[in-house]
Design a protein around this motif. Structure first.
Motif, PDB file in Angstrom:
ATOM      1  N   MET A   1       2.147  -8.930  -6.093  1.00  0.00           N
ATOM      2  CA  MET A   1       2.549  -7.640  -5.540  1.00  0.00           C
ATOM      3  C   MET A   1       3.808  -7.135  -6.246  1.00  0.00           C
ATOM      4  N   ASN A   2       4.779  -8.004  -6.351  1.00  0.00           N
ATOM      5  CA  ASN A   2       6.059  -7.635  -6.945  1.00  0.00           C
ATOM      6  C   ASN A   2       5.880  -7.148  -8.373  1.00  0.00           C
ATOM      7  N   MET A   3       5.049  -7.845  -9.146  1.00  0.00           N
ATOM      8  CA  MET A   3       4.846  -7.466 -10.543  1.00  0.00           C
ATOM      9  C   MET A   3       4.141  -6.114 -10.650  1.00  0.00           C
ATOM     10  N   LEU A   4       3.092  -5.912  -9.857  1.00  0.00           N
ATOM     11  CA  LEU A   4       2.387  -4.634  -9.903  1.00  0.00           C
ATOM     12  C   LEU A   4       3.309  -3.478  -9.533  1.00  0.00           C
ATOM     13  N   LEU A   5       4.116  -3.672  -8.491  1.00  0.00           N
ATOM     14  CA  LEU A   5       5.000  -2.609  -8.035  1.00  0.00           C
ATOM     15  C   LEU A   5       6.128  -2.326  -9.019  1.00  0.00           C
TER      16      LEU A   5
ATOM     17  N   ASP B   1      13.732  -2.672  -3.886  1.00  0.00           N
ATOM     18  CA  ASP B   1      14.838  -3.417  -3.293  1.00  0.00           C
ATOM     19  C   ASP B   1      14.611  -3.692  -1.817  1.00  0.00           C
ATOM     20  N   ALA B   2      14.091  -2.696  -1.101  1.00  0.00           N
ATOM     21  CA  ALA B   2      13.854  -2.891   0.334  1.00  0.00           C
ATOM     22  C   ALA B   2      12.766  -3.937   0.550  1.00  0.00           C
ATOM     23  N   TYR B   3      11.757  -3.884  -0.266  1.00  0.00           N
ATOM     24  CA  TYR B   3      10.658  -4.855  -0.191  1.00  0.00           C
ATOM     25  C   TYR B   3      11.187  -6.277  -0.394  1.00  0.00           C
ATOM     26  N   GLU B   4      11.996  -6.452  -1.436  1.00  0.00           N
ATOM     27  CA  GLU B   4      12.537  -7.774  -1.721  1.00  0.00           C
ATOM     28  C   GLU B   4      13.544  -8.197  -0.655  1.00  0.00           C
ATOM     29  N   GLY B   5      14.275  -7.224  -0.120  1.00  0.00           N
ATOM     30  CA  GLY B   5      15.211  -7.548   0.951  1.00  0.00           C
ATOM     31  C   GLY B   5      14.502  -8.071   2.175  1.00  0.00           C
TER      32      GLY B   5
ATOM     33  N   PHE C   1      12.481 -14.150 -11.481  1.00  0.00           N
ATOM     34  CA  PHE C   1      12.886 -14.225 -12.886  1.00  0.00           C
ATOM     35  C   PHE C   1      12.065 -13.278 -13.752  1.00  0.00           C
ATOM     36  N   LEU C   2      10.771 -13.172 -13.466  1.00  0.00           N
ATOM     37  CA  LEU C   2       9.900 -12.322 -14.265  1.00  0.00           C
ATOM     38  C   LEU C   2      10.252 -10.853 -14.084  1.00  0.00           C
ATOM     39  N   ILE C   3      10.545 -10.460 -12.837  1.00  0.00           N
ATOM     40  CA  ILE C   3      10.932  -9.080 -12.561  1.00  0.00           C
ATOM     41  C   ILE C   3      12.261  -8.756 -13.247  1.00  0.00           C
TER      42      ILE C   3
ATOM     43  N   LEU D   1       0.824  -1.210   0.000  1.00  0.00           N
ATOM     44  CA  LEU D   1       0.000   0.000   0.000  1.00  0.00           C
ATOM     45  C   LEU D   1       0.862   1.267   0.000  1.00  0.00           C
ATOM     46  N   LYS D   2       1.934   1.258   0.794  1.00  0.00           N
ATOM     47  CA  LYS D   2       2.827   2.422   0.858  1.00  0.00           C
ATOM     48  C   LYS D   2       3.536   2.649  -0.474  1.00  0.00           C
ATOM     49  N   MET D   3       4.057   1.591  -1.056  1.00  0.00           N
ATOM     50  CA  MET D   3       4.816   1.733  -2.299  1.00  0.00           C
ATOM     51  C   MET D   3       3.896   2.033  -3.471  1.00  0.00           C
ATOM     52  N   ALA D   4       2.668   1.525  -3.419  1.00  0.00           N
ATOM     53  CA  ALA D   4       1.697   1.884  -4.446  1.00  0.00           C
ATOM     54  C   ALA D   4       1.393   3.378  -4.385  1.00  0.00           C
TER      55      ALA D   4
END
Length: 536
Positions: free
Chosen positions: A273-277, A177-181, A229-231, A78-81
């Motif tokens: 989530m990752n794809m949308l962001l 990056d922070a999200y994935e971390g 892989f998709l990202i 929600l924050k990153m969106a």
């Protein structure tokens, strides 16, 4: 159950009785909280460490690690969106771009509430967004539940630990990056089993750099996990071909050119989530990740590129044989061998694939031999990267990356494979997840070797770690064993021995993996025994 066209919303428990029907209430006026100016973007590691430290404190109040990470994924999304919606116009490709989250259900609507009103509104958001069936946003929040039941805890998490910080890069082009971390930190808790979903980012990037996706190509991952892989494939296209991705090509890239399958719903949620962001797909469009067993039926669609790290495990004991897959060359309960066959069938003619595989796929007899013979005959199986141990969260895994093109047989019935080039990145290489992590720079030599011949693979440059095996030599090996090496270990010269504590930890890790495998076997055997014991 609401359909995707149902515009009704559940009643918001924070809505005042005097609100105008059909409108979302304005934030309560009695919220005097003064919001400080947003801080400059903190480093990824700083943000992740701060949030993870709070997780440690929450454990004492009954919030588990998995629950905390799950709630963080909702809140960070929600924050990153919100940050994405406020990017400069220069970073909004294929305008107009709608916000990912509708007004009144977004991040701002959380930051203007406190105490019980905040808790109630957060639960309303999860419920409302989860009812938008048939859309990417609906799939992200489907069956989502709040696990943080203390208003003060939720308030601090939102307003003190997430909201004051910018979660995008300095140029405002979202990277996450922070999200994935944070997801990776969750995976490091081995007891949760979450580590199985992560492929090291440096390895993903190197595989994409080898395959080199191009605009107009379709890309999939049949076991996509959180979408790494998709990202990475999308990032490669944006970086290399940004000027070509405006208009129709860009819209095609966002709306169906990149797709995936994932068996586990919670993991598929993270992938969506990752794809949308990262700008792949749109919140109101059909989900680009399908939550189901991709092996269950033959593919209805075929792709130019397949990138995958199929799940490792004890499939030979607990897996399915998928006897209904008449398109498979050989029935087997080995899930990795089934994925190899499935990936072959996913590819278009002349499509190319890069897949991470455990060592047993290279030498297992029976179905394994049949599958390897067919691959060498019907594809150009041209490159094998032998990976070192210590780079996966499941420690002790011995894995490889196999690169192939679905060429079919050559003229005159000659096999598709001419030569298999083997790069030995395993011998005398030592990596760990903490003290000596794999970096993208460690794979530079391999990527250079991969491309050293240009489009003519026979002109590649051999080295002490990189050599070719001809088809005749491969097919003549016992059981078509592809467990090939290039270097012989010379520990006295090249190996720097680890310290005793590192060696001790590696032994512990190996034992943990073995114990997990034996536990899975024991459970499978117990299931087999239970029916007969019921008859006694």
């Amino acid at each position: 159950m609401s359909s995707s066209t149902d515009t009704s919303a559940p009643e918001d428990p924070t809505e005042a009785a005097s609100s105008t029907p059909g409108t979302f209430p304005a934030p309560p006026a009695a919220e005097p909280r003064t919001k400080a100016a947003p801080a400059a973007p903190a480093s990824t590691s700083t943000l992740v460490n701060r949030l993870w430290s709070y997780c440690e404190l929450l454990r004492h109040s009954g919030v588990s690690t998995l629950d905390y990470v799950e709630q963080l994924t909702y809140l960070l999304f929600l924050k990153m969106a919100d940050e994405r919606a406020n990017r400069p116009a220069a970073f909004r490709r294929n305008a107009p771009e709608k916000p990912l989250v509708p007004e009144g259900r977004d991040w701002k609507s959380l930051t203007t509430r406190s105490a019980e009103a905040l808790l109630d509104h957060y639960e309303f958001i999860l419920k409302d967004l989860g009812q938008r069936g048939g859309t990417m946003l609906g799939e992200v929040f489907i069956k989502a539940q709040n696990k943080i039941h203390e208003p003060a805890v939720l308030d601090r998490l939102i307003k003190d630990l997430i909201d004051p910080y910018t979660w995008t890069t300095e140029n405002q082009d979202l990277k996450g990056d922070a999200y994935e971390g944070l997801l990776q930190r969750g995976a490091e808790d081995r007891k949760t089993g979450a580590g199985q979903y992560f492929t090291p980012r440096p390895l993903i990037d190197a595989m994409v750099d080898c395959v080199q996706p191009r605009p107009g190509e379709t890309i999939t991952d049949p076991a996509c996990g959180t979408g790494g892989f998709l990202i990475a494939a999308h990032a490669h296209l944006v970086q290399k071909y940004e000027d070509e991705l405006y208009g129709d090509k860009g819209r095609a890239l966002q709306n169906g050119a990149i797709t995936g399958h994932e068996l586990v719903r919670e993991t598929g949620r993270l992938a969506l989530m990752n794809m949308l962001l990262h700008g792949i797909g749109s919140s109101e469009a059909k989900p680009l990740i399908t939550i189901q067993d991709s092996l269950a039926r033959p593919p209805k669609r075929h792709y130019d590129i397949v990138l995958a790290n199929p799940p490792f495990g004890v499939g030979s004991v607990t897996g399915e044989s998928y006897t209904s897959r008449t398109d498979f060359w050989a029935p087997t309960t080995n899930k990795q061998l089934n994925f190899v066959q499935h990936i072959y069938n996913l590819l278009k003619t002349n499509g190319r694939a890069a897949l991470v595989l455990p060592d047993n796929v290279l030498f297992e007899s029976g179905a394994g031999e049949t599958i390897r013979r067919n691959l060498l005959n019907l594809c150009d199986v041209h490159t094998l990267l032998r990976l070192p141990t210590g780079i996966f969260y499941a420690n002790g895994v011995k894995a490889n990356v196999l690169f192939l093109d679905k060429t079919g047989q050559r003229t005159g019935g000659r096999p598709g494979t001419r030569q298999l080039w083997v790069y030995d990145f395993r011998t005398d290489q030592r990596f760990t997840l903490k003290r000596q992590q794999l970096g993208r720079q460690h794979l530079d030599d391999f990527v250079a070797a991969y491309h050293s011949g240009g489009t003519d693979l026979s002109k590649r440059t051999p080295s002490d770690r990189f050599r070719a095996y001809d088809y005749d030599e491969l097919i003549a090996r016992d059981k078509v064993n592809l467990d090939l090496t290039v270097l012989k270990s010379d520990g006295a010269v090249t190996t720097e021995y680890a310290s005793p504590d590192v060696i001790a930890q590696e032994i512990v890790d190996e034992l943990e993996v073995a114990l997990a495998q034996f536990t899975a076997v024991a459970r499978a055997l117990k299931k087999d025994v239970l029916p007969s014991s019921d008859k006694d």
